[in-house]
Scaffold this active site. Structure first.
Site, PDB file in Angstrom:
ATOM      1  N   CYS A 125       0.938  -1.171   0.008  1.00  0.00           N
ATOM      2  CA  CYS A 125      -0.045  -0.051   0.015  1.00  0.00           C
ATOM      3  C   CYS A 125       0.911   1.310   0.025  1.00  0.00           C
ATOM      4  CB  CYS A 125      -1.047  -0.073   1.145  1.00  0.00           C
ATOM      5  SG  CYS A 125      -1.854   1.216   1.357  1.00  0.00           S
ATOM      6  N   CYS A 126       1.970   1.398   0.781  1.00  0.00           N
ATOM      7  CA  CYS A 126       2.763   2.467   1.033  1.00  0.00           C
ATOM      8  C   CYS A 126       3.570   2.472  -0.334  1.00  0.00           C
ATOM      9  CB  CYS A 126       3.672   2.281   2.011  1.00  0.00           C
ATOM     10  SG  CYS A 126       3.284   2.727   3.546  1.00  0.00           S
ATOM     11  N   CYS A 208      -1.143   8.376   7.331  1.00  0.00           N
ATOM     12  CA  CYS A 208      -2.529   8.003   7.014  1.00  0.00           C
ATOM     13  C   CYS A 208      -3.478   7.723   8.087  1.00  0.00           C
ATOM     14  CB  CYS A 208      -2.488   6.661   5.917  1.00  0.00           C
ATOM     15  SG  CYS A 208      -1.492   7.355   4.364  1.00  0.00           S
ATOM     16  N   CYS A 211      -3.377   3.880   9.260  1.00  0.00           N
ATOM     17  CA  CYS A 211      -2.272   3.576  10.094  1.00  0.00           C
ATOM     18  C   CYS A 211      -1.845   4.442  11.144  1.00  0.00           C
ATOM     19  CB  CYS A 211      -1.271   3.446   8.832  1.00  0.00           C
ATOM     20  SG  CYS A 211      -1.615   2.292   7.631  1.00  0.00           S
ATOM     21  N   CYS A 233       7.264   4.110   6.036  1.00  0.00           N
ATOM     22  CA  CYS A 233       6.551   3.749   4.972  1.00  0.00           C
ATOM     23  C   CYS A 233       7.602   3.485   3.881  1.00  0.00           C
ATOM     24  CB  CYS A 233       5.969   5.214   4.386  1.00  0.00           C
ATOM     25  SG  CYS A 233       6.973   6.419   4.544  1.00  0.00           S
TER      26      CYS A 233
HETATM   27 FE1  SF4 Z   1      -1.313   2.845   3.096  1.00  0.00          FE
HETATM   28 FE2  SF4 Z   1      -1.180   3.042   5.640  1.00  0.00          FE
HETATM   29 FE3  SF4 Z   1       1.191   3.332   3.818  1.00  0.00          FE
HETATM   30 FE4  SF4 Z   1      -0.891   5.137   3.830  1.00  0.00          FE
HETATM   31  S1  SF4 Z   1       0.452   4.700   5.585  1.00  0.00           S
HETATM   32  S2  SF4 Z   1      -0.074   4.329   2.292  1.00  0.00           S
HETATM   33  S3  SF4 Z   1      -2.582   3.825   4.295  1.00  0.00           S
HETATM   34  S4  SF4 Z   1      -0.209   1.469   4.257  1.00  0.00           S
END
Ligand code: SF4
Length: 243
Positions: A125-126, A208, A211, A233
């Site tokens: 996701c990151c 985010c 998280c 991240c």
């Molecule tokens: Fe995704 Fe969480 Fe990374 Fe944001 S901090 S990009 S929601 S995994």
């Protein structure tokens, strides 16, 4: 020191490695001035609008009022973060604040990788929502600014003012390496800066929404990716976790 243009290709170490600043802002203004003299409008500040971020924005606006700021708009930030950005835009109208979004919307990501990827595979996701967009934003950019501080974590304790950035094939300038968490907040108060309201509700570090959680005690990075082994991240690691 002359504003020598250190690049990824000619990098031979931090030109400030022998310098221990003794001024009030622990070298931050000097480093920023050097960087804008060296790179001018090509310099990018990747800002998360955390506490360090608004300090740096205030310092940068005094040196280069139309500086290029990039915010990685993952689409899942807190509403308080977006509200803060609007306040910053009003206070510093000449800054060029770019809201950099990932190629995949949240819905497109969910249909390709499953719902709530931040729970099932936060590194992926990151990678999609932060690393790829920053890679795009930094393409052809010789140097960028980051608010890393040495005391934040083990992995950041060797950060220099000027660093070779293997991850983004650029030069990473970190003016706040000697700052403590108290220094950050003293500056914010002294200069009456707007800050994210969540800081007053137990969130030291704000990323985010899915998280980031409030914490009762802890360090300035507390509350990020709680319940997982993840602490970064990936923007400040030499290689990204996923491709
Ligand atoms: Fe995704 Fe969480 Fe990374 Fe944001 S901090 S990009 S929601 S995994």
């Amino acid at each position: 020191m002359a504003a020598e243009k250190v690049t990824y290709e000619n990098f031979s170490g931090d030109p400030f490695s022998d310098w221990t600043p003794d001024d009030k802002n622990k070298g931050a203004d000097t480093i920023l001035q050097w960087a804008y003299d060296a790179y001018g409008s090509d310099l990018v500040y990747a800002c998360s609008f955390g506490a360090e971020g608004i300090v740096l924005i205030d310092m940068i606006a005094k040196i280069k009022e139309d500086a290029h700021i990039v915010f990685l708009d993952t689409g899942v930030h807190f509403k308080e973060t977006y509200e803060l950005i609007e306040k910053v835009k009003k206070r510093y109208p000449s800054l060029k604040i770019e809201m950099k979004q990932p190629e995949l919307t949240i819905a497109a990501q969910a249909s390709q990788y499953g719902e709530e990827l931040w729970k099932t595979d936060p590194n992926q996701c990151c990678y999609i929502r932060k690393i790829l967009p920053l890679e795009e934003a930094l393409t052809g950019v010789p140097a960028w600014i980051s608010g890393l501080r040495r005391e934040q974590s083990e992995s950041r304790k060797n950060t220099n003012f000027v660093n070779k950035d293997e991850r983004f094939h650029s030069v990473k300038v970190c003016p706040l390496i000697y700052w403590t968490w108290d220094d950050v907040w003293n500056y914010i108060q002294e200069h009456h800066l707007d800050y994210n309201e969540l800081h007053d509700r137990g969130y030291p570090s704000i990323g985010c929404a899915p998280c980031t959680t409030a914490v009762e005690t802890g360090d300035s990075r507390g509350g990020r990716w709680q319940g997982t082994m993840k602490t970064e991240c990936g923007l400040h690691l030499p290689g990204s976790a996923k491709k």
